[in-house]
Scaffold this active site. Structure first.
Site: not given
Length: 542
Positions: A73-75, A78
């Site tokens: 997960i990068c949300t 980001s």
């Protein structure tokens, strides 16, 4: 026998496209979202597919493969996510208003928003069980300084017996003859872990670039800036912010270079320029209109004369204010062009428009940008001039490419006057220009410098050309309401991620857009997969 790989957070399949293009064989792809699995399985029917939350999955049930690809997960890290990693971002309500005007995107089920990628910890769990020869991780560079456990996690992988290589690169800079570039600025962090004893793959980015002082193409070299982040976290970051590219040659003093890129226009469907903004009863949001106006101010001064009927060195683009027109012929030989632009819309975290002659900005999981096209273009024909056919509305027929060899070119009508010789010439402009504007006309004016000559519009022949400057070009300011606007389509978003047009994508417009935004750029996965495969193949050769 081919090297095999598992893609445990496969999404729409960008990583799988790239690794299979590099010669690896997909054994299993997993994702929690049924729509993403439907898309992936439609394009990789021979692989096993698992629709499950990997967080709750027994990793012993995964197949044993040579390589693991994972995109945790990068949300939260980001820039598009907009929240702290300590406060996970909830899915925002889809902005209403202008997006609903131009398309019916459809609903994205909550499972598609929540946990679009699983966590870093699942990678360690799978690796501890299967001891892959190589593990490839994709994420945003910000995770290195926004996630306080990042270095602890990397140490855990090293503790399992892996050598770590860190790669930061933009998708726009990776490509070659057999691996087309992605027309998108997408800065990403890639972690390449290879088991101890395996030769380290060569994963240093060396994009092709032109070195002016050397007069040749070179394999550019990354050079890291002396910034606070680089000093604190090492060689991690984004293009231009934390690193640049230079020529590898010392003869030029390692001059700074710009790698070749694929422009955004390569991903856009020019047969659809959208709707005229002024014709729609609901109108655009004020912020979007402001961005369009800003973009018109920024880019309409880049108008260019395009010569299209010469096969020699004369077939080139020239700035309209660079000098007189080329020699007149009986053929319609030129058009003048202004690049269209992409405008952030619908509450995007980006705020500025940009032209389509460079890569797109980073794709996100929702509609965030619109195509704005100026209202008119000029079409060139190979025969004699036909004024009635020269000027067309952009919705009258499909729009062609904007190159010197194309058959037509986009234009705008931004005010533009070549150097005026005297005040009397300026006076001759005012009356016909006002009359043309009052009558709703959109043709540009040709203003003669000679005494007693009257201005004419560009739908009439030019006056007799003299041996010195004898005319100027003037056009009325383009109005925002006369521009054509539409949101980017899912297929265009997918092209920006280097997905082939033959790739089948399931779901409604919003679901397809989300899959494109969450995808891995296929060209980078192909490059990394090829470099890792070469290192793994060298084991048996040695």
């Amino acid at each position: 026998m081919s090297l095999t790989f598992t893609d445990i957070f496969c999404g729409a399949g960008g990583s799988s496209i790239g690794l299979t293009a590099a010669g690896l064989e997909l054994t299993l792809a997993a994702n929690h979202w049924r729509t993403a699995i439907d898309t992936h399985s439609a394009n990789f029917p021979h692989a096993e597919h698992l629709c499950a939350d990997v967080n709750n999955y027994d990793m012993r049930r995964l197949p044993a493969t040579d390589v693991l690809w994972a995109s945790p997960i990068c949300t939260e890290a980001s820039p598009a996510g907009g929240s702290s990693p300590r406060r996970p971002k909830q899915a925002k309500r889809r902005p209403r208003g202008q997006l609903d005007m131009f398309e019916t995107g459809g609903h994205v089920e909550q499972a598609g928003f929540a946990r679009t990628r699983a966590t870093f910890h699942d990678v360690i769990r799978a690796t501890e069980v299967h001891r892959y020869a190589a593990v490839l991780i994709e994420n945003v560079p910000d995770v290195a300084w926004k996630w306080e456990l990042f270095e602890w996690w990397c140490a855990g992988m090293r503790q399992l017996g892996y050598a770590q290589q860190t790669v930061c690169v933009s998708s726009a800079h990776i490509g070659g003859d057999t691996n087309p570039y992605a027309p998108q600025w997408r800065d990403r962090l890639y972690l390449v872990f290879t088991r101890t004893g395996i030769p380290l793959p060569d994963v240093a980015p060396r994009p092709l670039a032109w070195c002016g002082p050397c007069g040749t193409d070179v394999a550019a070299v990354q050079v890291w800036k002396d910034t606070a982040k680089v000093r604190q976290f090492g060689k991690l970051g984004k293009y231009r912010d934390q690193y640049i590219y230079v020529c590898p040659n010392t003869a030029c003093g390692q001059a700074r270079v710009e790698p070749y890129i694929m422009p955004a226009r390569q991903a856009i469907d020019w047969t659809d320029v959208g709707e005229r903004i002024g014709d729609h009863p609901r109108g655009l949001a004020a912020s979007t209109l402001a961005r369009i106006e800003q973009g018109l101010r920024m880019f309409t001064d880049q108008q260019t004369l395009i010569t299209v009927n010469h096969s020699t060195g004369d077939a080139r683009a020239l700035p309209l204010d660079a000098g007189p027109l080329p020699t007149r012929t009986l053929k319609v030989g030129e058009g003048f062009a202004t690049p269209p632009m992409l405008v952030p819309a619908g509450g995007s975290w980006n705020t500025t428009a940009y032209p389509t002659d460079g890569p797109m900005r980073t794709r996100t999981a929702r509609e965030s940008e619109a195509l704005v096209v100026p209202p008119f273009y000029v079409k060139q024909y190979g025969g004699y001039a036909d004024p009635a056919r020269m000027s067309k509305r952009v919705d009258a027929e499909p729009l062609g490419t904007q190159t010197g060899s194309a058959s037509h070119s986009l234009i705008t009508t931004e005010p533009f006057i070549t150097v005026l010789r005297n005040h009397a010439t300026a006076h001759t402009i005012r009356q016909p220009f006002q009359a043309m504007a009052a009558g709703g006309g959109h043709h540009a004016l040709v203003i003669p410098y000679r005494r007693n000559n009257r201005p004419t519009t560009t739908d009439a022949p030019l006056h007799t050309m003299a041996t010195r400057d004898s005319g100027a070009l003037l056009h009325p300011a383009v109005r925002v309401e006369d521009c054509y606007f539409r949101m980017l389509k899912p297929r265009e978003q997918l092209r920006a991620q280097r997905f082939p047009d033959t790739y089948r994508v399931h779901g409604n417009v919003s679901e397809q857009t989300m899959q494109a935004g969450n995808a891995v750029s296929a060209n980078v996965a192909q490059w990394l997969g090829g470099q890792v495969a070469a290192a793994l193949d060298s084991r048996s050769a040695s």
